[in-house]
Scaffold this motif. Sequence first.
Motif, PDB file in Angstrom:
ATOM      1  N   ALA A   4       0.635  -1.057  -0.139  1.00 42.27           N
ATOM      2  CA  ALA A   4      -0.226   0.306   0.030  1.00 42.27           C
ATOM      3  C   ALA A   4       0.765   1.176   0.438  1.00 42.27           C
ATOM      4  N   LYS A   5       2.695   1.578   0.760  1.00 43.99           N
ATOM      5  CA  LYS A   5       2.898   1.952   0.743  1.00 43.99           C
ATOM      6  C   LYS A   5       4.163   2.471  -0.441  1.00 43.99           C
ATOM      7  N   LYS A   6       3.918   1.767  -1.583  1.00 45.89           N
ATOM      8  CA  LYS A   6       4.742   1.858  -2.450  1.00 45.89           C
ATOM      9  C   LYS A   6       3.906   2.095  -3.480  1.00 45.89           C
ATOM     10  N   THR A   7       2.695   1.126  -3.682  1.00 45.19           N
ATOM     11  CA  THR A   7       1.413   1.849  -4.830  1.00 45.19           C
ATOM     12  C   THR A   7       0.509   2.847  -4.319  1.00 45.19           C
ATOM     13  N   GLY A   8       0.253   3.091  -3.762  1.00 49.33           N
ATOM     14  CA  GLY A   8      -0.490   3.918  -2.534  1.00 49.33           C
ATOM     15  C   GLY A   8      -2.374   2.974  -3.505  1.00 49.33           C
ATOM     16  N   ARG A   9      -2.551   2.271  -3.314  1.00 48.53           N
ATOM     17  CA  ARG A   9      -3.581   1.026  -4.201  1.00 48.53           C
ATOM     18  C   ARG A   9      -4.818   0.730  -2.777  1.00 48.53           C
ATOM     19  N   ASP A  10      -6.136   0.936  -2.988  1.00 45.22           N
ATOM     20  CA  ASP A  10      -6.609  -0.025  -1.490  1.00 45.22           C
ATOM     21  C   ASP A  10      -8.022   0.301  -2.396  1.00 45.22           C
ATOM     22  N   GLN A  11      -8.210  -1.376  -2.575  1.00 44.67           N
ATOM     23  CA  GLN A  11      -9.405  -1.712  -3.263  1.00 44.67           C
ATOM     24  C   GLN A  11     -10.711  -1.883  -2.612  1.00 44.67           C
ATOM     25  N   GLY A  12     -10.219  -1.823  -1.026  1.00 42.38           N
ATOM     26  CA  GLY A  12     -11.185  -1.670   0.143  1.00 42.38           C
ATOM     27  C   GLY A  12     -11.904  -3.174  -0.453  1.00 42.38           C
ATOM     28  N   LYS A  13     -13.166  -3.449   0.285  1.00 42.83           N
ATOM     29  CA  LYS A  13     -13.754  -5.089   0.802  1.00 42.83           C
ATOM     30  C   LYS A  13     -13.889  -5.562  -0.725  1.00 42.83           C
ATOM     31  N   HIS A  14     -13.771  -4.931  -1.779  1.00 36.22           N
ATOM     32  CA  HIS A  14     -13.045  -5.865  -2.777  1.00 36.22           C
ATOM     33  C   HIS A  14     -11.728  -6.498  -2.820  1.00 36.22           C
ATOM     34  N   ASP A  15     -10.508  -6.125  -2.052  1.00 36.78           N
ATOM     35  CA  ASP A  15      -9.072  -6.509  -1.882  1.00 36.78           C
ATOM     36  C   ASP A  15      -9.111  -7.950  -1.849  1.00 36.78           C
ATOM     37  N   VAL A  16      -8.381  -8.659  -2.409  1.00 36.92           N
ATOM     38  CA  VAL A  16      -8.210  -9.722  -2.348  1.00 36.92           C
ATOM     39  C   VAL A  16      -6.490 -10.279  -1.664  1.00 36.92           C
ATOM     40  N   ILE A  17      -7.349 -10.466  -0.231  1.00 34.94           N
ATOM     41  CA  ILE A  17      -5.555 -10.984   0.706  1.00 34.94           C
ATOM     42  C   ILE A  17      -5.001 -11.677   0.205  1.00 34.94           C
ATOM     43  N   ALA A  18      -5.465 -12.795   0.235  1.00 33.08           N
ATOM     44  CA  ALA A  18      -4.400 -13.955  -0.208  1.00 33.08           C
ATOM     45  C   ALA A  18      -5.731 -14.617  -0.792  1.00 33.08           C
ATOM     46  N   TYR A  19      -5.504 -16.486  -1.827  1.00 31.92           N
ATOM     47  CA  TYR A  19      -5.937 -17.059  -1.700  1.00 31.92           C
ATOM     48  C   TYR A  19      -5.788 -18.671  -0.848  1.00 31.92           C
ATOM     49  N   HIS A  20      -6.646 -19.688  -1.324  1.00 32.27           N
ATOM     50  CA  HIS A  20      -6.672 -20.738  -0.201  1.00 32.27           C
ATOM     51  C   HIS A  20      -6.920 -21.357  -1.630  1.00 32.27           C
ATOM     52  N   VAL A  21      -6.040 -22.538  -1.747  1.00 31.29           N
ATOM     53  CA  VAL A  21      -5.781 -23.922  -2.076  1.00 31.29           C
ATOM     54  C   VAL A  21      -6.043 -25.172  -2.166  1.00 31.29           C
ATOM     55  N   ARG A  22      -5.749 -26.085  -2.622  1.00 28.23           N
ATOM     56  CA  ARG A  22      -6.558 -27.866  -1.761  1.00 28.23           C
ATOM     57  C   ARG A  22      -6.810 -28.826  -3.040  1.00 28.23           C
ATOM     58  N   MET A  23      -5.406 -29.101  -2.385  1.00 31.91           N
ATOM     59  CA  MET A  23      -5.187 -30.304  -3.187  1.00 31.91           C
ATOM     60  C   MET A  23      -5.649 -31.503  -2.496  1.00 31.91           C
ATOM     61  N   SER A  24      -6.650 -32.199  -3.586  1.00 31.46           N
ATOM     62  CA  SER A  24      -7.280 -33.229  -2.670  1.00 31.46           C
ATOM     63  C   SER A  24      -6.526 -35.375  -3.251  1.00 31.46           C
ATOM     64  N   PHE A  25      -6.459 -36.346  -3.134  1.00 22.32           N
ATOM     65  CA  PHE A  25      -5.949 -36.845  -3.182  1.00 22.32           C
ATOM     66  C   PHE A  25      -7.068 -37.935  -3.360  1.00 22.32           C
ATOM     67  N   LYS A  26      -6.912 -39.320  -4.272  1.00 17.83           N
ATOM     68  CA  LYS A  26      -8.162 -40.271  -3.852  1.00 17.83           C
ATOM     69  C   LYS A  26      -7.482 -41.483  -2.278  1.00 17.83           C
ATOM     70  N   PRO A  27      -8.108 -41.928  -1.943  1.00 19.38           N
ATOM     71  CA  PRO A  27      -7.582 -43.044  -0.551  1.00 19.38           C
ATOM     72  C   PRO A  27      -6.781 -43.332  -0.699  1.00 19.38           C
ATOM     73  N   GLY A  28      -5.779 -43.211  -0.469  1.00 16.65           N
ATOM     74  CA  GLY A  28      -4.701 -44.680  -0.191  1.00 16.65           C
ATOM     75  C   GLY A  28      -3.749 -44.571  -1.123  1.00 16.65           C
ATOM     76  N   GLU A  29      -3.434 -43.518  -1.919  1.00 13.05           N
ATOM     77  CA  GLU A  29      -2.891 -43.382  -2.671  1.00 13.05           C
ATOM     78  C   GLU A  29      -1.846 -42.604  -2.571  1.00 13.05           C
ATOM     79  N   VAL A  30      -1.450 -41.438  -1.704  1.00 14.49           N
ATOM     80  CA  VAL A  30      -0.073 -41.122  -0.903  1.00 14.49           C
ATOM     81  C   VAL A  30      -0.082 -41.028   0.510  1.00 14.49           C
ATOM     82  N   THR A  31       0.495 -40.642   1.560  1.00 13.37           N
ATOM     83  CA  THR A  31       0.871 -40.501   2.483  1.00 13.37           C
ATOM     84  C   THR A  31       0.837 -39.346   2.975  1.00 13.37           C
TER      85      THR A  31
END
Length: 361
Positions: free
Chosen positions: A61-88
């Motif tokens: 914010a200090k470098k760019t001066g940008r602030d999207q308010g409530k529309h700002d994306v603060i992070a991303y959540h990713v899930r990677m799921s495997f079928k049972p028994g395939e990996v430990t």
Amino acid sequence: MATTWMKALHRSGGGVAAALGLRIDYAKDYTKTDDGALIDSYECDPYTAQNEFLFSKRLYAKKTGRDQGKHDVIAYHVRMSFKPGEVTPQRTLELGRELALRWTKGRHQFIVAAHTNTNNPHAHIVFNSVNLYCDRKFADFKHSAIALRRVSDRVCLEHGLSVIEKPGLSKGYNRAEYLRQSKPPTVREQLRDIMDAALAGCKSHDDFLSALLAAGVDIKHGKQLAFKLPGAKKFVRQDTLGDDYSVDAIQERIDGKRIITHKRKTVAPVAASTKPNLLIDIQSKIQQGYGEGFRRWATVQNLKEAAKTLLFLQEHGITDYESLVEQAAEASKTFGAHNDRRKTIEVRLREIAELQKHIGV
């Protein structure tokens, strides 16, 4: 075999810190990560990741001066799921970290945790939307879930795991598109489809109405025309079907003065993956003086290209050598035909240019 899912995280009622802390704490849940043994991170400490993410956002914010308010994306959540028994669980953590590094290209902080609370082991990844230099944000894009799945497939293939050959639509990240595909068309959509079909070959408005009657549509005349599908209970007024289906618009379409494309929105086709490159001849390179480091890099690179090649062949329905030869022959034939056509057009263009020169004289 792994499935993937991604969601952008926005500010909640409690602010950035609360929203970020809630998601990171969920990923680091000690009851699901073998008392914290299945937690890893990149360019941050998993125990102080929330504060480090927040600090990078202040610098951004200090470098760019940008602030999207409530529309700002603060992070991303990713899930990677495997079928049972395939990996430990430990393997799940390693594969999740590799997926995160490739997806973010090593430019964003992230934590990754493997959860063991379900039959299918899965990894949760939370990565900072701000990059390591605090001057840019992750550039999300349409159908990024498809691109994420492709990266995951490559990781799985390179580690000897299976992939889903014909994955279905995601119910999470592309929810709106999934609903458009899974829900039946509305009454108005059905009427518009019938009207589009009825307009073909019509020379007058009466022809158009006759075609609708032939298709089983009831018509009620009044101040505004109204239509009712076979078996429907209510009439639908023409002026509620959209600008391209008003009385004047229908007449313009009959006269050829208005051309429209089909209005139904569909999911864009999956773009073909990047074509694989040729493999590296490791032995010949070593003979030329390349060292052990190059051999290790080239081995991994060849494995990646082999995975890309397998995905490319699967996407194009090539399951055996005969299919490959057949498609190659067909492609060569098509290319020859297009090349001949191009030459014919070039000759004709030269003739026209010569005629224009003489006419100008």
